[in-house]
Each structure stands twice: as structure tokens, then as C-alpha cells.
Motif scaffolding. Sequence first.
Motif, PDB file in Angstrom:
ATOM      1  N   ALA A   1      -2.086  -3.235   9.723  1.00  0.00           N
ATOM      2  CA  ALA A   1      -0.960  -3.550   8.848  1.00  0.00           C
ATOM      3  C   ALA A   1       0.120  -2.475   8.941  1.00  0.00           C
ATOM      4  O   ALA A   1       1.321  -2.774   9.019  1.00  0.00           O
ATOM      5  CB  ALA A   1      -1.458  -3.686   7.404  1.00  0.00           C
TER       6      ALA A   1
ATOM      7  N   SER B   1       0.648  -0.682   3.444  1.00  0.00           N
ATOM      8  CA  SER B   1      -0.609  -0.846   4.180  1.00  0.00           C
ATOM      9  C   SER B   1      -1.768  -0.165   3.446  1.00  0.00           C
ATOM     10  O   SER B   1      -2.913  -0.627   3.519  1.00  0.00           O
ATOM     11  CB  SER B   1      -0.475  -0.281   5.594  1.00  0.00           C
ATOM     12  OG  SER B   1      -0.481   1.150   5.597  1.00  0.00           O
TER      13      SER B   1
ATOM     14  N   PHE C   1      -2.998  -2.473   0.799  1.00  0.00           N
ATOM     15  CA  PHE C   1      -3.839  -3.483   1.447  1.00  0.00           C
ATOM     16  C   PHE C   1      -5.242  -2.931   1.703  1.00  0.00           C
ATOM     17  O   PHE C   1      -6.245  -3.623   1.490  1.00  0.00           O
ATOM     18  CB  PHE C   1      -3.190  -3.926   2.760  1.00  0.00           C
ATOM     19  CG  PHE C   1      -3.961  -4.983   3.496  1.00  0.00           C
ATOM     20  CD1 PHE C   1      -4.216  -6.212   2.909  1.00  0.00           C
ATOM     21  CD2 PHE C   1      -4.437  -4.747   4.783  1.00  0.00           C
ATOM     22  CE1 PHE C   1      -4.927  -7.198   3.591  1.00  0.00           C
ATOM     23  CE2 PHE C   1      -5.151  -5.709   5.469  1.00  0.00           C
ATOM     24  CZ  PHE C   1      -5.391  -6.938   4.873  1.00  0.00           C
TER      25      PHE C   1
END
Length: 483
Positions: free
Chosen positions: A161, A186, A189
Motif C-alpha cells: 500500500a 498505509s 491499513f
Amino acid sequence: MRDSITKLVSISFLGGLIGRGLRYGFNVVIARGLGFEALGVFAFGMVVMKGGGVFARLGLDSAAQKFIPIFRTDGDPAKVSGTVLICLVAPLLAGTAVASALYLGYDVIEALVGTTFHPTTPLFILGIPLIAVMMVGVNATYGLKQTKYSVYIRDFGQSIAALVLMAIAAFIFTDLDLLILGYLASIVFGILLAVFLLLREGALRFDISPDFEYKKIFAFSLPLTLAASIQYLVSWTDILVLGVFVPSDAVGVYQAAYQTSVLLVIVLQSANSIFPSIAADLHEAGQTEQLNRVYSAVTRWVTYLTVLGLAFVLVYTGELLSIFGPTVPQAQTALVILAIGQTVNAVVGPTGFLLVMTGYERLQLVNNVVAAVLNLILNLVLIQSYGIIGAAVATATSLSVLNTLRLVEVWYLLELQPYSWKYYKGGIAIAVTFPVLLLSQLLPIPGLLRVFVGGFATLVVFTIITWQLGFDDVDKVLVEKIS
């Protein structure tokens, strides 16, 4: 469920290799898309963010690896769930406090240091609680004695990501602020992935009342906070001091050399992903002989592969740095020095974790203080006279001193040491393989392709020779089952 150490380390090694490659790609993307100055700014900001994150973790990354497997072995899901909750919530709160303090004192810090930080630095401060939670979450999955989850979270999920978002920001929008925000997204995530996997494996449960072993966990973890923060400074004092005394583009060039040298410790990091939990279990059970066998076997193979990697870096120094774009000759010299320091770091094996998991966590603090003071003094003196080469010498020296201390202490306190005459097999394999590596330079193909072909051929030859030499009883410990 029973897993072999080989399987666990192999998963971690392959995943770590991919993850390290992706994270290495972050630096290439920045250098190629925005230039070495942007890479220097990003490197400095990452040191600030990760440094604050290390303090905000409160030592809970190590506590998770120690207590989660113990509570699972005891069949106590309430304590497991309580430990996981502590490991997720406490770093978030501590990280928010650290970030707030840094943000409010930003002007004062600039005045004390005597420099003006880049305008993007506050964005990195924002990421302190995020990186703390994600890294402790990853270590909580290590406590399950499964390395695949850390691979899913950090090496695949967060890293992919980040690379995609950073590439879009660098090559399409050419915006450093957007690139940093993409990296922070990211991390969020990665946190979501960690929580999901902990829930799926039953380590985090809401159908039972959690049992919080606050005293036991924090009595173990808090002394490690200062030790971990100081150890982090040992690794990153060079970037901090360079950021004060040299231009950002020079910091970027040094970052390219440093990140390349860090590739040499991939094997050690893979072993470290599972060794602490195994060491904690074996020490708790009083299985000292088995612990020594695991320690010896892991260290031996880490040494073989790291020394082989060092040979590869020495032969292809220029080609490796060309990935980032045109660099200066000093970058190659810095890479060689740093590579030697990282090799010393690797060939002592997971010695630092061995001390922590056998009750000598406070000794780690002493070791790290000695190394940090030495590192700071060397960097302040050498960087002002020799720039990035001075930083490389300071870092390599500090790493060598720190790991020598650890090795001597493990031998003296635990009466364990991983070395023996049986290392000759790896020595033979490397000696026979090295000419193949040298000859690969003569291949009439483009530079970077030659690097990949030469590296692959070298690894194949090393594997064949090692296989032909055979494995002894200590090597075979890597395929024994650990309940």
C-alpha cells in the motif's frame, strides 16, 4: 499445532525479503521521483517518527512475544486477550502523548538544536502513535508463533500500500506532502490488518472478560522502553546528526547507502521474528540444552548467508547504488563501511533477544547506553570533519561494540556461545562460491541485469555446495519439531 523452526523462519525470510525489497523501493521511488534532497527529508522525518514510536511502544513489542505464548501454553485466553488489548491501546495513548509534546514544543526544539526543520516534519510527528500501534500489533502476532501474519501485515499489506501510494505521489503529483500522507495511510491499513488477524486467531476476544496482567507485563516492558529507545538511537543517530550538519541531499545519498547495507540483516531479522518466543518457552521450561542448540543453529546459518551477502555488496557496490540514480564516490565508501558493520551485527545471531528472554532485559539497557553514548560522540566528531563517511564509521563502530558486548555477556552469564569448528563447511562453501561472484562481473549484459544474474548464480552455487557438504546434528535442529 506443531511447526518446525525451518518452516517459520522460511516464511519470515521469504516474506521479509519481499517486504524489505518493497521498503527499499520506497527510497528508490523518492530518489528517482523527487530527488536526493527529498529522500534526505524523508529519511530525517522517518527517524523522528520511528524514534517517537519506539518510545511510545513502552517495550510492549517484546512483552507481547514473551507473555502471549506463555499464556496460550497455560490455556488462559482471558490473559491472552487482556495482553493483546494492553499492547494495542497503551501504545496509542503513549504515542498520542509523545506526538502532542513534540508538536507543542516544536519551536523550542528548533531553537535548542539551532536549525529549522523541514515543513513536512509535523506530518511525521502525526504518525508516531500510528507506527507504535502497528509495530506492537505485528509483534503480538509473533507471540502466536506464526510468522506468516507479520508477513501479511507489514511485508505485504502495509508495504505494498505504501509503495503504490508513494509512487503515485512522487511520479504523478510530484508532491512530498502527499507522499508522506500516503505512507501514513498505509500504516493505518497495517493496523487494521493486525487487529483483524488477532481477532481471527482468537488472541483478541470480546466474548470473554479480559484479564489484564498489568503489573507483570509493565514490570517487564517498561525497563525495555529506555533500552529500545537508546538502541534505536544507536541505529539512527547518524541520520539525526547529518540532518543538523549537512544539506538534505547529502543525507539522501547517505540514506541510499545505509538502506542498501541494511539488506544484509534480512536473514537475522527473519530469525528474530520467531526466536524470541521459542527462547522464552525453552527458558521457562528449563530446556537449556535445547535453547543452546537452537541459538547455535540459527546463528550459524545467519552467519553463512550474511557473509555471502557481504561479498555480493563488496563486488557490486557501484551497481547497487546506481539504482537510486547518480551518486558520489563517498557513497560507495560509506556503503562498504556500513556493510561491514551490519555483518558484525548479524553474525552474533539473535543474542540481544536471548538476553531479554532469559531475564537480563536490564542489562540490555546498560549495553544500549554504552553504545548510544559512543555513537553520539563519534557522529558529532566525525560527521563535522568527514561528512557521510564519518557517519558510516561511527555507526559501524557502535554496532560492532554493542554486539560484542552482547556476545560476551551471553557467554559469561548463560554459558552459551554459538560458534564451533563446524563453521568450516560454510567457509568452504563461501570460498568456492566467491570466484563465481567475481566472474559474474564479466558477463556482457547491462549492469543491473548483471547484478541479478550474478546474485542468483552465486546463491545457486552456494546452495549446491552446502548441500553436498551435508548437515550435522546441530544443523538438523532446524528441522526438529517445537510443540
